[in-house]
Scaffold this motif. Structure first.
Motif, mmCIF file in Angstrom:
data_model
loop_
_atom_site.group_PDB
_atom_site.id
_atom_site.type_symbol
_atom_site.label_atom_id
_atom_site.label_comp_id
_atom_site.label_asym_id
_atom_site.label_seq_id
_atom_site.Cartn_x
_atom_site.Cartn_y
_atom_site.Cartn_z
ATOM 1 N N LEU A 104 0.857 -1.245 -0.101
ATOM 2 C CA LEU A 104 0.047 -0.014 0.119
ATOM 3 C C LEU A 104 0.931 1.186 -0.141
ATOM 4 O O LEU A 104 1.819 1.107 0.691
ATOM 5 N N VAL A 105 0.335 2.357 -0.637
ATOM 6 C CA VAL A 105 1.087 3.471 -0.748
ATOM 7 C C VAL A 105 0.004 4.584 -0.330
ATOM 8 O O VAL A 105 -1.013 4.481 -0.494
ATOM 9 N N HIS A 106 0.659 5.502 0.885
ATOM 10 C CA HIS A 106 -0.063 6.490 1.647
ATOM 11 C C HIS A 106 -0.534 7.592 0.465
ATOM 12 O O HIS A 106 0.595 8.018 -0.184
ATOM 13 N N LEU A 107 -1.882 7.751 0.406
ATOM 14 C CA LEU A 107 -2.234 9.058 -0.590
ATOM 15 C C LEU A 107 -2.242 10.262 0.231
ATOM 16 O O LEU A 107 -1.826 11.304 -0.182
ATOM 17 N N ILE A 108 -3.234 10.373 1.337
ATOM 18 C CA ILE A 108 -3.595 11.511 1.950
ATOM 19 C C ILE A 108 -4.135 11.262 3.377
ATOM 20 O O ILE A 108 -4.619 10.143 3.558
#
Lengths: 112, 111
Positions: free
Chosen positions: B43-47
């Protein structure tokens, strides 16, 4: 950029084997986490560690143990693998708080 | 414990269209985050949006938070093929110490 690496992308093990999944982060983060991800269930926290040699159980710790001997490394151990532990395992790390976590690429474990 | 639930489960849109997905949660929170996961990856953190904020923007992303309804929405404007991914909301509840993730919304952007 923060980098979190996991020892294997794919792993196939037999029932009853002891399995080690390793995770390394290079940003000096205090917190590290192990999750498993299953379709329809999202991510579920297995264990987390907020410091070297410190660990806390998450939501589903049964059948798992962890080790954190060095700040950058967090290992997940399946003492005796079972077929219901077939899953995607994700490691993550974060700085001082547990928010904004950085994830590794995941290890897809199959237990036959 | 699964605190957040995304809706819809899956979404298919044409390139250039906007994509909207929603997240509902059960207990009072400190923050709500959105993460993206490309197929078979981490997972990649977006906001991140804090409980005292109502709206936040980051590039083509717009997040809203309604604490009275215990819900959040993520809008991706002018979608691209690279936006094809699963999107997860994650909450940290006031009474808890860890993140709780929903099951995700799978977005497919057609060329």
């Amino acid at each position: 950029d923060v980098k979190v690496t996991q020892s294997s992308r794919y792993l196939v093990k037999r029932t009853g084997e002891k399995v080690f999944l390793e995770c390394v982060q290079d940003m000096d983060h205090e917190n590290m986490f192990w999750y498993r991800q299953d379709p329809g269930l999202g991510l579920r926290l297995i264990y987390f560690s907020y410091d070297v040699k410190m660990k806390e159980k998450g939501d589903i710790p049964e059948g798992y143990s962890v080790s954190r001997e060095k700040k950058e490394r967090f290992s997940l151990i399946l003492e005796s693998a079972s077929t219901n532990q077939t899953s995607m395992y994700l490691c993550a790390s974060s700085r001082s708080s547990y928010i904004e976590q950085y994830f590794g690429p995941g290890t897809r474990l199959t237990v036959t | 414990s699964q605190q957040g639930e995304e809706d819809p489960q899956a979404l298919s849109i044409q390139e250039g269209e906007n994509a909207t997905m929603n997240c509902s949660y059960k207990t009072s929170i400190n923050n709500l985050q959105w993460y993206r996961q490309n197929s078979g990856r981490g997972l990649v953190h977006l906001i991140l949006i804090r409980s005292n904020e109502r709206e936040k923007h980051s590039g083509r992303l717009r997040v809203t938070l309604d604490t009275s309804k215990k819900s959040s929405s993520l809008l991706i404007t002018a979608s691209r093929a690279a936006d094809t991914a699963s999107y997860f909301c994650a909450t940290d509840a006031i009474s808890d110490y860890k993140l709780s993730f929903g099951a995700g919304t799978t977005v497919t952007v057609r060329a």
